[in-house]
Design a protein around this motif. Structure first.
Motif, mmCIF file in Angstrom:
data_model
loop_
_atom_site.group_PDB
_atom_site.id
_atom_site.type_symbol
_atom_site.label_atom_id
_atom_site.label_comp_id
_atom_site.label_asym_id
_atom_site.label_seq_id
_atom_site.Cartn_x
_atom_site.Cartn_y
_atom_site.Cartn_z
ATOM 1 N N GLU A 94 47.473 4.370 38.657
ATOM 2 C CA GLU A 94 46.564 4.869 39.685
ATOM 3 C C GLU A 94 47.245 4.996 41.038
ATOM 4 O O GLU A 94 46.996 5.942 41.781
ATOM 5 C CB GLU A 94 45.355 3.923 39.815
ATOM 6 C CG GLU A 94 44.357 4.002 38.687
ATOM 7 C CD GLU A 94 43.621 5.326 38.677
ATOM 8 O OE1 GLU A 94 43.198 5.781 39.744
ATOM 9 O OE2 GLU A 94 43.492 5.913 37.587
ATOM 10 N N MET A 143 38.142 -0.167 39.584
ATOM 11 C CA MET A 143 38.457 1.167 39.075
ATOM 12 C C MET A 143 37.942 1.403 37.659
ATOM 13 O O MET A 143 37.531 2.509 37.315
ATOM 14 C CB MET A 143 39.977 1.390 39.113
ATOM 15 C CG MET A 143 40.601 1.297 40.492
ATOM 16 S SD MET A 143 39.876 2.432 41.703
ATOM 17 C CE MET A 143 40.212 4.018 40.919
ATOM 18 N N TRP A 211 39.513 3.998 45.369
ATOM 19 C CA TRP A 211 38.214 4.246 44.730
ATOM 20 C C TRP A 211 37.429 5.306 45.495
ATOM 21 O O TRP A 211 36.850 6.222 44.891
ATOM 22 C CB TRP A 211 37.446 2.924 44.660
ATOM 23 C CG TRP A 211 36.084 3.012 44.082
ATOM 24 C CD1 TRP A 211 35.745 3.305 42.803
ATOM 25 C CD2 TRP A 211 34.848 2.769 44.781
ATOM 26 N NE1 TRP A 211 34.373 3.260 42.645
ATOM 27 C CE2 TRP A 211 33.803 2.928 43.841
ATOM 28 C CE3 TRP A 211 34.527 2.414 46.085
ATOM 29 C CZ2 TRP A 211 32.467 2.762 44.187
ATOM 30 C CZ3 TRP A 211 33.201 2.236 46.424
ATOM 31 C CH2 TRP A 211 32.184 2.410 45.485
ATOM 32 N N LYS A 213 38.728 7.612 47.430
ATOM 33 C CA LYS A 213 39.432 8.878 47.256
ATOM 34 C C LYS A 213 39.040 9.558 45.948
ATOM 35 O O LYS A 213 38.998 10.787 45.861
ATOM 36 C CB LYS A 213 40.939 8.632 47.299
ATOM 37 C CG LYS A 213 41.771 9.905 47.272
ATOM 38 C CD LYS A 213 43.254 9.586 47.382
ATOM 39 C CE LYS A 213 44.079 10.856 47.341
ATOM 40 N NZ LYS A 213 45.545 10.548 47.449
ATOM 41 N N ARG A 214 38.747 8.742 44.924
ATOM 42 C CA ARG A 214 38.308 9.297 43.633
ATOM 43 C C ARG A 214 36.843 9.736 43.672
ATOM 44 O O ARG A 214 36.358 10.351 42.742
ATOM 45 C CB ARG A 214 38.492 8.263 42.525
ATOM 46 C CG ARG A 214 39.909 7.794 42.286
ATOM 47 C CD ARG A 214 40.785 8.874 41.688
ATOM 48 N NE ARG A 214 42.085 8.344 41.308
ATOM 49 C CZ ARG A 214 43.124 8.234 42.121
ATOM 50 N NH1 ARG A 214 43.006 8.617 43.384
ATOM 51 N NH2 ARG A 214 44.268 7.743 41.696
ATOM 52 N N TYR A 219 32.459 8.702 41.474
ATOM 53 C CA TYR A 219 33.493 8.476 40.452
ATOM 54 C C TYR A 219 32.924 7.641 39.311
ATOM 55 O O TYR A 219 33.134 7.941 38.132
ATOM 56 C CB TYR A 219 34.692 7.798 41.098
ATOM 57 C CG TYR A 219 35.782 7.376 40.137
ATOM 58 C CD1 TYR A 219 36.614 8.321 39.553
ATOM 59 C CD2 TYR A 219 35.993 6.031 39.835
ATOM 60 C CE1 TYR A 219 37.631 7.934 38.686
ATOM 61 C CE2 TYR A 219 36.994 5.639 38.984
ATOM 62 C CZ TYR A 219 37.815 6.592 38.410
ATOM 63 O OH TYR A 219 38.817 6.199 37.543
ATOM 64 N N THR A 223 32.400 8.795 35.356
ATOM 65 C CA THR A 223 33.097 8.098 34.268
ATOM 66 C C THR A 223 32.235 7.022 33.613
ATOM 67 O O THR A 223 32.632 6.485 32.580
ATOM 68 C CB THR A 223 34.368 7.434 34.803
ATOM 69 O OG1 THR A 223 34.016 6.414 35.757
ATOM 70 C CG2 THR A 223 35.276 8.453 35.472
#
Length: 247
Positions: A94, A143, A211, A213-214, A219, A223
């Motif tokens: 990551e 994450m 996190w 940024k995702r 996010y 997911t």
């Protein structure tokens, strides 16, 4: 209850994890021969382990780094390297190689400082990579909270492998460290629970920018807490141990 692997394959070769494991093993092998000599090993720990009273006096600051590569025995070393092997590759994937190394070192130093704050006058040497590895686990929880982790459960003569979500395994581990932190005396030696707890929290906080940024909560919505790629599926082979028929 021991984690033995996760189902979260890494997209790149974790060179930093490999290098950290190699460094820890080689450094341990360099001094394991003096561990039975109390005078030599105590002098060695005085020079390279964290001694909170010395750090509080502003000396031996380099031991915040050197202590991260020392271990008190084979099981201490193997346990730490197992956790780093399982959770470190995904965090390196990551972050990238150099950012992960910086994260590991900064978090490890931070975990050592948390321990020192809880026992500033202690003369008990503190060693181990646990604080830095706890930070890796904290980032992993943020994450990949629902990544599947295989654990080996041992109850006297009962052995069984279970697959559970990462947040269960890591949450139980963190809870045990916190209970140890509030119920033990950090000046008395033993497990550095506050370093574990502090490292975990530091790692989680340091990973918040990644996190976000995702996509942050988005996010997780995309997911559902699982890794953003297909999980690895292990094939379970039948045991070669013959079954004994019952009469």
């Amino acid at each position: 209850m021991f984690p033995i692997r996760d189902h979260n394959p890494s997209g790149r070769t974790p060179y930093v994890v490999y290098a950290l494991i190699a460094a820890n093993v080689l450094i341990f092998l360099s001094y394991v021969g003096i561990m039975d000599d109390a005078r030599l090993i105590n002098r060695f720990y005085f020079d390279y382990a964290i001694i909170p009273a010395r750090i509080s006096d502003g000396v031996a600051l380099e031991t915040l780094v050197t202590s991260m590569f020392l271990h008190g025995g084979w099981m201490h070393l193997i346990g730490n390297m197992l956790f780093l092997w399982i959770f470190g590759d995904n965090m390196e994937d990551e972050m990238g190689h150099l950012p992960f190394l910086l994260f590991y070192m900064i978090a490890g130093i931070g975990a050592g400082l948390v321990h020192i704050v809880t026992a500033p006058g202690s003369l008990v040497p503190t060693i181990g990579a646990s604080g830095a590895i706890a930070a890796v686990m904290g980032g992993y929880l943020l994450m990949f909270p629902r990544a599947r982790v295989d654990i080996l459960l041992i109850l006297i003569i009962y052995f069984r492998v279970f697959t559970i979500p990462a947040f269960v395994m890591l949450g139980v581990w963190l809870g045990m460290q916190f209970l140890g932190s509030v119920s033990s005396n950090p000046d008395a030696g033993g497990v550095a629970y506050w370093a574990h707890t502090g490292g975990f929290v530091i790692g989680l906080i340091l990973c918040i920018p990644i996190w976000l940024k995702r996509g942050g909560p988005a996010y997780w919505n995309r997911t559902h807490g699982h890794p953003p790629h297909p999980e690895h599926r292990y094939k379970l082979s039948q045991s070669r141990i013959p079954r004994v028929p019952r009469r």
